[in-house]
Design an enzyme around this catalytic site. Sequence first.
Site, PDB file in Angstrom:
ATOM      1  N   ASP A 107     -25.409  28.460  25.037  1.00 16.78           N
ATOM      2  CA  ASP A 107     -26.344  29.186  25.899  1.00 16.78           C
ATOM      3  C   ASP A 107     -25.982  28.892  27.349  1.00 16.78           C
ATOM      4  O   ASP A 107     -25.246  27.934  27.640  1.00 16.78           O
ATOM      5  CB  ASP A 107     -27.788  28.789  25.604  1.00 16.78           C
ATOM      6  CG  ASP A 107     -28.072  27.317  25.854  1.00 16.78           C
ATOM      7  OD1 ASP A 107     -27.252  26.472  25.434  1.00 16.78           O
ATOM      8  OD2 ASP A 107     -29.113  26.984  26.454  1.00 16.78           O
ATOM      9  N   GLU A 172     -29.812  24.420  25.033  1.00 20.72           N
ATOM     10  CA  GLU A 172     -29.607  23.257  25.908  1.00 20.72           C
ATOM     11  C   GLU A 172     -30.150  23.496  27.304  1.00 20.72           C
ATOM     12  O   GLU A 172     -30.758  22.611  27.909  1.00 20.72           O
ATOM     13  CB  GLU A 172     -28.114  22.913  25.962  1.00 20.72           C
ATOM     14  CG  GLU A 172     -27.813  21.538  26.564  1.00 20.72           C
ATOM     15  CD  GLU A 172     -27.709  21.545  28.088  1.00 20.72           C
ATOM     16  OE1 GLU A 172     -27.788  20.450  28.691  1.00 20.72           O
ATOM     17  OE2 GLU A 172     -27.548  22.641  28.672  1.00 20.72           O
TER      18      GLU A 172
END
Length: 494
Positions: A107, A172
């Site tokens: 991400d 994250e």
Amino acid sequence: MSSSSSLVLEMEIFRYIDIHQSDFIEDLKEWVAVESDSVQPVLRKEVIRMMALAADRISALGATVNLVNLGSHQLPDGQDLPLPPVVLGELGKDPQNPTVCFYGHVDVQPAKKEDGWKTDPYTLTEINGNLYGRGATDNKGPVLAWINAVETFRALKLAMPVNFKFVIEGMEEAGSLGLEKLLEDEKQGFFSDVDYIVISDNLWLSNKKPALTYGCRGNACFFVEVECGSKDLHSGTFGGIIHEPLMDLIALLGSLVDATGRIQIPGIYDSVAALTEEERKLYESIEFVVEEHKNNSGVKKFLYGTKEEILLHLWRYPSLSIHGIEGAFHEPGIKTVIPAKVIGKFSIRQVPHMDLSVVKQQVVEHLEGVFSKRNSPNKLKVSMPMGAKPWLADVNDPLYKAARRAIKSVFGEDPDFIRDGSTIPVARMFQTITQKSMMMFPIGAADDGEHSQNEKISRHNYIEGTKAFAAFFLEISKLHQHLHETSDTETNNC
């Protein structure tokens, strides 16, 4: 394996990576094109699509892949949003080989061309040897470099020197929601046979010299709230006859740090470990140009004048920073009002051996002591809404020895051993829960601009980083085997 045959094997691996670097860059281009922004709910489907791409890529290595469902989370508006699954991958189960688990995330932070990007952030663009795109260095590039290093052994039909495991997440940048519970659940399962954990989710200290990271600071965030009543007051009517909350707050914030940067909270340094001579020597060879760092920051002067002092205070000693005041007038112009309630916000970057609960107690006691001396009738409330613990590894661990040798064989020089002044919660999370040997192995340069406009990774770092990972597989295999042979010999001699 003899040193000469080992060298021939390395050269064969490096040659393959050089020949296929265009393919590796195309892979990165495909990944960067996915707008896997985990911060914005509207893009959650793109994050989930990115997880599927990562799973397919790891599966193509011949690995067994499991996409673990983490359920959902609730947004502030009450909406339930699915969490992206976590990829758990496994390749190889040779009991003679060490098992290395790699963590990464796919991400990214939000990015828009109009924010100041020179190129489309989701179109990987090469300019003067740099590959620009959101996620290029944080963290899609390093994840792919690791996968490509594994793929090289498979393509050359070489025996895998280690067993591989993968943990790839998609949250994250939004706090790794759900990851901690997954690690706890898999402690006795997926992680039971893991020997080593490698994370490549940070940067070198230098633009040119490689580094290995062995520690980072934690972070304790504080709110200090002062309230005098239920409504704001006119300064012409009440100024000079009441205890103003903002004056109380400024006095409290002003008591935290002196002009030299030293924290003034009693006992805050008591748990900081003494600097050893061995550790001090690590700082001597580190490539760090004070003037360059100063120019990058845009400030005229640092609190400290030498490289060693600056790095020690960035990495090894706690620091306190004040971030803002909520409730005070901050728009252009002037508003002659006395705010009824103000909230000061600051944080302490704590270092190993500092206990979060003790730090909180010390902060509260200090602020209450300062406040009591003001004889103010206002209400004081101190809270710690968030706290993350520091992480520290042993640079003499086999992981670091193997990585050092790998970097020397690829880059021709030993890496700097560095700490990170910021906080990397996932490092502490993995080490605390799994109790495995862990290392941070960055391949991105200091000027890569993670989280910023024009994020990039250089072609050089991406390709040479792939080689370094491949060389590391060979080195950790040799070291692990040697350690076991030594251990068996000692056991037989008992």
